[in-house]
Design an enzyme around this catalytic site. Structure first.
Site, short mmCIF file in Angstrom:
data_model
loop_
_atom_site.label_atom_id
_atom_site.label_comp_id
_atom_site.label_asym_id
_atom_site.label_seq_id
_atom_site.Cartn_x
_atom_site.Cartn_y
_atom_site.Cartn_z
N SER A 109 0.80 -1.24 0.00
CA SER A 109 0.00 0.00 0.00
C SER A 109 0.83 1.28 0.00
O SER A 109 0.25 2.36 -0.10
CB SER A 109 -0.95 0.01 1.20
OG SER A 109 -2.01 -0.90 0.99
N SER A 168 -6.09 2.66 4.79
CA SER A 168 -5.51 2.02 3.61
C SER A 168 -6.59 1.30 2.80
O SER A 168 -6.38 0.21 2.26
CB SER A 168 -4.40 1.03 4.01
OG SER A 168 -3.49 0.83 2.95
N LYS A 177 0.11 3.63 -2.75
CA LYS A 177 -0.98 4.61 -2.68
C LYS A 177 -0.46 6.04 -2.64
O LYS A 177 -1.20 6.99 -2.94
CB LYS A 177 -1.85 4.33 -1.45
CG LYS A 177 -2.71 3.07 -1.54
CD LYS A 177 -3.56 2.88 -0.29
CE LYS A 177 -4.58 1.76 -0.44
NZ LYS A 177 -3.98 0.42 -0.33
#
Length: 423
Positions: A119, A177, A122
Site C-alpha cells: 500500500s 488504507s 498509494k
C-alpha cells in the site's frame, strides 16, 4: 597591421559574443524540451559535417537514477569524522534515508532493488489523483465503483448507494488504507485502467523508473513493483501538497456511516491510521515530529513503510521494504532507528546520491496549497518550488545570451572608437 592589446580585447569579446549564442541556444533547447510535454520546441542544433565513415552507434550504459553509488549493491554511506554508526540489525531488503528539503540521500541499501510495494504505492496514487478533485466534492458510490477490489483487501467500509466527500475517501485511503476508497476515486478519475496509466506516467515524470504500476492500490498483482528510492520520490512529491501532508499526518478521524445490506442505519465510526509511528500501537510509540507518510503489507511484499519526520528545520524521509528479522513490528522500529541516525548524522555525512528534483504541481486551490508555517512541510514545499521551471530556464538562457552579446558589441564599439582616436 600591428596586433595591439586593444584589438586583442576586441577580438576576444567578439569571439565570446559569437560563441556564447549557440551554447546558450542549445542549452535552452535541452531545458525547454523536458517536463511532461508542456515545454517549448527544441531549437535545431548547428549543422555538422557528416563523417566519411560513420561509426556504429553503441547504446549508452544506463546510469543509476540519483547517482552511481545508489546503483551498487549493499549499504552505501559516506560518514565523516564523528558521524554516528548506522543502526545495527537492519534487516530490510532495501531502505533509503533522504533529506526532503535538499533531496540528498544520506544512506541507502539496495536503493533501486525492485520489490512489491504493497500500500505504499498509494502515495503515487495520491500524487496522481489528489489534485484533480476538491476536498468538498461529493460522489454517490455505485456497485461499479467498488468492482475489482482485490480479495482480502484492506477496506475502510465504503458502501454502494452512499454519498461521500472526496475528503472522506482520502481519509479512508491514508488512514485505513482502504482499497475500496481507492477504487471509488479511480472510477471518479475516469476508470481504474486510466488511473493506472496516469500513475505510470507520473512515476516516469518523477524519475521513478523502478516502478511498474498494475493496480492503483498496491494490491499483490504479478509485475507490480517499486523501490525504496522511488517511494522516497513519491513521498517527497506528495509532501509539497498541503492536502497530501494533512491526510498523511492524520492519526484518527470519523468516517461516515450509512445503511447495511438490510437497510439498517449505520452510524459514523472512528478510523485509526495504520501507520504505527503516527498513531502508536502494539509496542510502537509515535515518533517525535512524525508527519506520516504511508505503510503497507501484503503476502508478497511483507511490511513496507514510508516515514517522514521533522526536527527543527530538517525533514527526513525514510523508506523500508520487507524487513526479514521476524521481530514484531520490525518495519517501524527499523524506520525509527534510521530516522534517529539521519537526524544525528545529517551534517556529518556526505550524500551518496540525490532524489530527482521534484516540482510541485500548481494547485487549483491556492488557499490549501501552502504548508503549515510551524512544521517541516513548508521546508519541503519551498525546496520543491525552488526547482527551476523549464520555460523560465529557457528564457533565462536566451536572455542571458542576448545581454552578453549586446554587452560585447558595445565594448567592441567603444574600443574601436578609442583606437580610432589614437590613430
Amino acid at each position: 597591421m600591428t596586433w595591439t592589446p586593444t584589438r586583442r580585447a576586441a577580438r576576444l569579446l567578439s569571439g565570446l559574443a559569437l560563441g556564447c549564442l549557440p551554447v546558450a541556444l542549445c542549452t535552452a533547447a535541452a531545458v525547454g524540451s523536458g517536463g511532461d510535454g508542456g515545454g517549448s520546441a527544441a531549437l535545431p542544433a548547428p549543422a555538422q559535417p557528416a563523417p566519411a565513415r560513420p561509426a556504429p552507434a553503441l547504446p549508452a550504459p544506463a546510469a543509476p537514477v540519483g547517482g552511481p553509488l545508489l546503483g551498487r549493491p549493499g549499504v552505501q554511506v559516506l560518514p565523516r569524522a564523528g558521524a554516528p554508526a548506522l543502526p545495527k540489525d537492519l534487516s530490510g531488503l532495501s531502505w533509503v534515508v533522504s533529506d526532503a528539503g535538499t533531496g540528498q540521500v544520506l544512506a541507502a541499501k539496495d536503493a533501486h532493488r525492485k520489490l512489491p510495494p504493497a500500500s505504499t504505492l498509494k502515495t503515487l496514487f495520491a500524487d496522481t489523483v489528489l489534485p484533480r478533485f476538491t476536498a468538498t466534492t461529493t460522489h454517490k458510490v455505485t456497485d461499479q465503483d467498488l468492482a475489482g477490489t482485490g480479495e482480502g483487501s484492506s477496506l475502510v467500509g465504503v458502501q454502494a448507494g452512499q454519498t461521500y466527500t472526496v475528503a472522506d475517501l482520502w481519509r479512508g485511503v491514508f488512514l485505513a488504507s482502504g482499497n475500496d476508497a481507492v477504487h471509488v476515486l479511480a472510477h471518479m478519475n475516469g476508470s481504474v485502467q486510466q488511473t493506472v496509466t496516469q500513475m505510470q506516467a507520473k512515476a516516469d515524470m518523477l524519475g521513478a523508473h523502478d516502478t511498474h504500476v498494475v493496480s492503483p492500490d498496491g494490491y499483490d498483482y504479478p509485475g507490480q513493483l517499486s523501490s525504496a528510492y522511488d517511494l522516497a520520490l513519491f513521498a517527497r512529491a506528495g509532501l509539497t501538497n498541503h492536502d497530501f501532508a494533512q491526510y498523511a499526518d492524520t492519526a484518527t478521524a470519523t468516517f461516515p456511516g450509512g445503511h447495511d445490506a438490510h437497510g439498517k442505519a449505520v452510524p459514523p465510526f472512528g478510523i485509526h491510521n495504520t501507520n504505527r509511528l503516527l498513531s502508536g500501537a502494539k509496542g510502537v510509540h509515535p515518533y517525535p515530529g512524525i508527519i506520516g507518510v504511508k505503510n503497507g503489507y501484503t503476502t508478497n511484499a511483507g511490511n513496507t513503510l514510508i516515514a517522514a519526520a521533522t526536527h527543527g528545520d530538517r525533514t527526513l524521509i525514510v523508506t523500508v521494504m520487507n524487513p526479514r528479522s521476524g521481530t514484531p513490528e520490525a518495519v517501524y522500529h527499523e524506520a525509527a532507528s534510521l530516522l534517529d541516525w539521519g537526524f544525528a548524522a545529517a551534517d556529518r555525512t556526505d550524500a551518496v546520491g540525490t532524489l530527482n528534483a521534484v516540482q510541485a504541481a500548481a494547485s487549483p486551490h491556492p488557499e490549501v496549497a501552502g504548508a503549515h508555517p510551524h512544521d517541516g512541510r513548508g521546508q519541503v514545499a519551498d525546496a520543491a518550488r525552488a526547482v527551476a521551471d523549464p520555460l523560465p530556464a529557457t528564457a533565462w538562457y536566451l536572455g542571458g545570451a542576448l545581454v552578453l552579446i549586446l554587452a560585447a558589441a558595445g565594448s567592441i564599439l567603444v574600443l574601436r572608437r578609442r583606437a580610432a582616436r589614437r590613430r
